[in-house]
Design a protein around this motif. Structure first.
Motif, mmCIF file in Angstrom:
data_model
loop_
_atom_site.group_PDB
_atom_site.id
_atom_site.type_symbol
_atom_site.label_atom_id
_atom_site.label_comp_id
_atom_site.label_asym_id
_atom_site.label_seq_id
_atom_site.Cartn_x
_atom_site.Cartn_y
_atom_site.Cartn_z
ATOM 1 N N MET A 1 17.859 -12.970 -0.311
ATOM 2 C CA MET A 1 17.437 -11.883 0.562
ATOM 3 C C MET A 1 18.307 -10.645 0.351
ATOM 4 N N MET A 2 19.622 -10.833 0.259
ATOM 5 C CA MET A 2 20.520 -9.690 0.087
ATOM 6 C C MET A 2 20.300 -9.013 -1.264
ATOM 7 N N ILE A 3 20.057 -9.804 -2.312
ATOM 8 C CA ILE A 3 19.838 -9.227 -3.633
ATOM 9 C C ILE A 3 18.560 -8.398 -3.636
ATOM 10 N N ARG A 4 17.531 -8.891 -2.990
ATOM 11 C CA ARG A 4 16.269 -8.151 -2.926
ATOM 12 C C ARG A 4 16.456 -6.827 -2.193
ATOM 13 N N ASN A 5 17.181 -6.843 -1.084
ATOM 14 C CA ASN A 5 17.456 -5.600 -0.348
ATOM 15 C C ASN A 5 18.228 -4.616 -1.223
ATOM 16 N N TYR A 6 19.197 -5.141 -1.960
ATOM 17 C CA TYR A 6 19.998 -4.304 -2.853
ATOM 18 C C TYR A 6 19.109 -3.687 -3.939
ATOM 19 N N GLU A 7 18.244 -4.491 -4.527
ATOM 20 C CA GLU A 7 17.330 -3.998 -5.561
ATOM 21 C C GLU A 7 16.409 -2.914 -5.006
ATOM 22 N N GLN A 8 15.903 -3.115 -3.801
ATOM 23 C CA GLN A 8 15.035 -2.118 -3.182
ATOM 24 C C GLN A 8 15.785 -0.815 -2.926
ATOM 25 N N LYS A 9 17.024 -0.919 -2.481
ATOM 26 C CA LYS A 9 17.824 0.280 -2.245
ATOM 27 C C LYS A 9 18.100 1.018 -3.553
ATOM 28 N N CYS A 10 18.396 0.269 -4.607
ATOM 29 C CA CYS A 10 18.639 0.896 -5.905
ATOM 30 C C CYS A 10 17.388 1.616 -6.405
ATOM 31 N N LYS A 11 16.242 0.994 -6.252
ATOM 32 C CA LYS A 11 14.991 1.623 -6.672
ATOM 33 C C LYS A 11 14.725 2.886 -5.855
ATOM 34 N N ALA A 12 15.008 2.838 -4.570
ATOM 35 C CA ALA A 12 14.807 4.009 -3.710
ATOM 36 C C ALA A 12 15.722 5.152 -4.140
ATOM 37 N N GLU A 14 16.962 5.604 -7.195
ATOM 38 C CA GLU A 14 16.438 6.095 -8.476
ATOM 39 C C GLU A 14 15.248 7.031 -8.260
ATOM 40 N N ARG A 15 14.362 6.660 -7.371
ATOM 41 C CA ARG A 15 13.185 7.494 -7.101
ATOM 42 C C ARG A 15 13.579 8.810 -6.445
ATOM 43 N N ALA A 16 14.534 8.755 -5.536
ATOM 44 C CA ALA A 16 14.990 9.979 -4.869
ATOM 45 C C ALA A 16 15.617 10.930 -5.885
ATOM 46 N N ILE A 17 16.427 10.410 -6.766
ATOM 47 C CA ILE A 17 17.054 11.248 -7.790
ATOM 48 C C ILE A 17 15.995 11.772 -8.756
ATOM 49 N N GLY A 18 15.006 10.958 -9.056
ATOM 50 C CA GLY A 18 13.919 11.379 -9.935
ATOM 51 C C GLY A 18 13.093 12.511 -9.353
ATOM 52 N N ALA A 19 13.127 12.674 -8.043
ATOM 53 C CA ALA A 19 12.360 13.737 -7.386
ATOM 54 C C ALA A 19 13.047 15.095 -7.466
ATOM 55 N N LEU A 20 14.284 15.114 -7.948
ATOM 56 C CA LEU A 20 15.039 16.367 -7.996
ATOM 57 C C LEU A 20 14.661 17.209 -9.203
ATOM 58 N N GLN A 21 14.990 18.503 -9.104
ATOM 59 C CA GLN A 21 14.867 19.379 -10.268
ATOM 60 C C GLN A 21 15.913 18.946 -11.289
ATOM 61 N N ILE A 22 15.733 19.358 -12.524
ATOM 62 C CA ILE A 22 16.609 18.925 -13.618
ATOM 63 C C ILE A 22 18.077 19.214 -13.320
ATOM 64 N N GLU A 23 18.395 20.421 -12.858
ATOM 65 C CA GLU A 23 19.795 20.776 -12.602
ATOM 66 C C GLU A 23 20.404 19.875 -11.540
ATOM 67 N N GLY A 24 19.682 19.671 -10.460
ATOM 68 C CA GLY A 24 20.176 18.824 -9.381
ATOM 69 C C GLY A 24 20.368 17.394 -9.829
ATOM 70 N N ARG A 25 19.425 16.886 -10.611
ATOM 71 C CA ARG A 25 19.518 15.513 -11.115
ATOM 72 C C ARG A 25 20.753 15.351 -11.997
ATOM 73 N N GLU A 26 20.985 16.307 -12.901
ATOM 74 C CA GLU A 26 22.156 16.232 -13.776
ATOM 75 C C GLU A 26 23.452 16.294 -12.988
ATOM 76 N N ILE A 27 23.494 17.166 -11.996
ATOM 77 C CA ILE A 27 24.706 17.290 -11.180
ATOM 78 C C ILE A 27 24.975 15.995 -10.423
ATOM 79 N N ILE A 28 23.973 15.437 -9.771
ATOM 80 C CA ILE A 28 24.151 14.200 -9.009
ATOM 81 C C ILE A 28 24.591 13.066 -9.925
ATOM 82 N N GLU A 29 23.952 12.942 -11.085
ATOM 83 C CA GLU A 29 24.312 11.870 -12.011
ATOM 84 C C GLU A 29 25.753 12.007 -12.485
ATOM 85 N N LYS A 30 26.160 13.220 -12.816
ATOM 86 C CA LYS A 30 27.521 13.420 -13.311
ATOM 87 C C LYS A 30 28.559 13.277 -12.200
#
Length: 74
Positions: A1-12, A14-30
């Motif tokens: 159960m905990m691993i599944r919750n963790y996986e869901q949070k990680c996917k969320a 990733e999707r949130a970061i994917g919604a950013l403009q290129i500059e914002g995404r690069e800044i957050i990643e770095k």
């Protein structure tokens, strides 16, 4: 159960970061994944003025935070 919750949070995240403009995404990643300092990112990696960097970073953090709160991840 905990691993599944963790996986869901990680996917969320990733999707949130994917919604950013290129500059914002690069800044957050770095900033948060590569653990680089702001000065190195804006002067060496992205080569954008500090005012633009600060704008993109703040907007990216606000957007990701909003998306993750709406998804009940944080």
């Amino acid at each position: 159960m905990m691993i599944r919750n963790y996986e869901q949070k990680c996917k969320a995240i990733e999707r949130a970061i994917g919604a950013l403009q290129i500059e914002g995404r690069e800044i957050i990643e770095k900033c948060f994944f590569e653990q680089k300092r702001d000065k190195g990112i804006n002067e060496l990696d992205l080569r954008i003025p500090k005012s633009s960097y600060d704008f993109h970073k703040n907007q990216a953090i606000d957007t990701v935070t909003f998306i993750l709160k709406a998804a009940a991840v944080i």
